[in-house]
Design an enzyme around this catalytic site. Structure first.
Site, PDB file in Angstrom:
ATOM      1  N   TYR A  32       0.836  -1.207   0.000  1.00 28.77           N
ATOM      2  CA  TYR A  32       0.000   0.000   0.000  1.00 28.77           C
ATOM      3  C   TYR A  32       0.865   1.250   0.000  1.00 28.77           C
ATOM      4  CZ  TYR A  32       0.920   1.128   4.912  1.00 28.77           C
ATOM      5  OH  TYR A  32       1.533   1.493   6.079  1.00 28.77           O
ATOM      6  N   LYS A 149       6.388  -1.848   2.036  1.00 31.33           N
ATOM      7  CA  LYS A 149       5.203  -1.268   2.697  1.00 31.33           C
ATOM      8  C   LYS A 149       4.017  -2.220   2.524  1.00 31.33           C
ATOM      9  CE  LYS A 149       3.268   3.441   3.114  1.00 31.33           C
ATOM     10  NZ  LYS A 149       3.349   3.573   4.550  1.00 31.33           N
ATOM     11  N   GLU A 181      12.479   2.927  14.078  1.00 31.92           N
ATOM     12  CA  GLU A 181      11.603   3.996  13.575  1.00 31.92           C
ATOM     13  C   GLU A 181      10.353   4.024  14.439  1.00 31.92           C
ATOM     14  OE1 GLU A 181      10.078   3.209   9.572  1.00 31.92           O
ATOM     15  OE2 GLU A 181      10.070   1.068   9.943  1.00 31.92           O
ATOM     16  N   LEU A 205      11.168   1.499   6.988  1.00 31.17           N
ATOM     17  CA  LEU A 205      10.574   1.916   5.720  1.00 31.17           C
ATOM     18  C   LEU A 205      11.388   3.086   5.177  1.00 31.17           C
ATOM     19  CD1 LEU A 205       7.966   1.337   3.959  1.00 31.17           C
ATOM     20  CD2 LEU A 205       7.173   3.516   4.863  1.00 31.17           C
TER      21      LEU A 205
END
Ligand code: PDD
Length: 282
Positions: A32, A149, A181, A205
């Site tokens: 996505y 993702k 993160e 990411l």
């Protein structure tokens, strides 16, 4: 009435249906993106399209129906058709491996992918960005390909829920003693006067916002290293901020119940936040 996009068609949201055997639903077998639209203009489209293509290649999903030009036009039309061109919006795009009887291995070649997109009005929380927000720390329980993702988001879902229950905005994740993160953001911190963030790897990411911030850091000649920060150092950081498509630059002024620095957004963070806002609203 909200219009969404599904497999080449624009349909009322209530009429958009996917088969129960869709592999996005059954396995989380899909990729996505979330993109930001400002007054009808898609922000940083090329970078989002490249990451989506890379994710599909990583999952070995054929990108039929998910070409960059097609999806950009879909974003623009959804925002137009839903009357969102005056202000800000986000578009959610999901491509799954399609519907087929449940087998772990891939379905037969030629099984069509499911391509879905929907637009939502977006109102940035400027007050929280100015004042700063609370964060918590959580073990990073995600898999080892966080650079893709994928719609498998149980790690982030559980981490964000824990943050919510603690009255915090974000959960900062740590793996092997190092801060990777946020649950849905990239994280930066100033430690001993140097701004640091986790280097690009399979464990984070590659955020579009992160990349733009790295450009800003270079333009402003801020002391910076792409080097992991330990959980111990995080707890003595002078400044912390997180960033993302719907987060922009968000100062974290309290972590695990203790003030970060003076408990207000720090000078480096504010400088980057202002420079980023200029890029976003240019
Ligand atoms: N978050 N890291 C994770 C795990 C994310 O889910 C996201 C995106 C980011 C920031 O990436 P980008 O700057 O490309 O949005 C980092 C959601 C989509 C968001 O912030 O809206």
């Amino acid at each position: 009435m909200t219009t969404v996009y599904l497999n080449g068609q624009y349909v009322p949201k209530e009429q958009a249906m996917i088969p129960v055997e869709d592999r996005g639903f059954v396995f989380g077998d899909g990729i996505y993106e979330v993109v930001r639209i400002i007054k009808g203009r898609v922000f940083a489209w090329d970078a989002h399209a490249a990451r989506l293509a890379n994710g599909l290649a990583g999952l070995r999903i054929s990108d039929a129906g998910a070409e960059s030009a097609t999806l950009k036009a879909v974003c623009e039309r959804l925002v137009r058709d839903n009357g969102m061109t005056d202000g800000e919006a986000t578009v959610y795009i999901q491509v799954s491996r399609g519907a087929a009887p449940r087998t772990h291995h891939f379905p037969p070649a030629g099984t069509p992918t499911t391509v879905y997109a929907s637009a939502s009005v977006f109102k940035p929380n400027f007050a929280m960005r100015d004042i700063g927000a609370k964060g918590i720390t959580m073990p990073d329980i995600r898999w080892a390909r966080c650079d893709l993702k994928t719609v498998n988001l149980l790690g982030p879902v559980l981490a964000r829920q824990a943050a919510q229950e603690a009255g915090a905005y974000e959960a900062l994740l740590h793996r092997d003693g190092m801060v990777t993160e946020g649950a849905a953001t990239n994280a930066f911190m100033v430690v001993d006067g140097v701004l640091r963030t986790y280097p690009l790897s399979h464990y984070i990411l590659p955020g579009i916002t992160r990349a733009l911030i790295v450009e800003i850091i270079r333009e402003h000649s801020i002391r910076f290293e792409e080097r992991p920060v330990s959980l111990t150092d995080l707890h003595r950081a002078e400044e912390i901020f997180v960033c993302g498509t719907t987060t922009d630059v968000q100062p974290i002024v309290e972590l695990d119940g203790k003030k970060v620095g003076a408990g207000v957004p720090g000078a480096v963070t504010v400088r980057i936040k202002e420079a980023f806002a200029k890029k976003l609203y240019a």
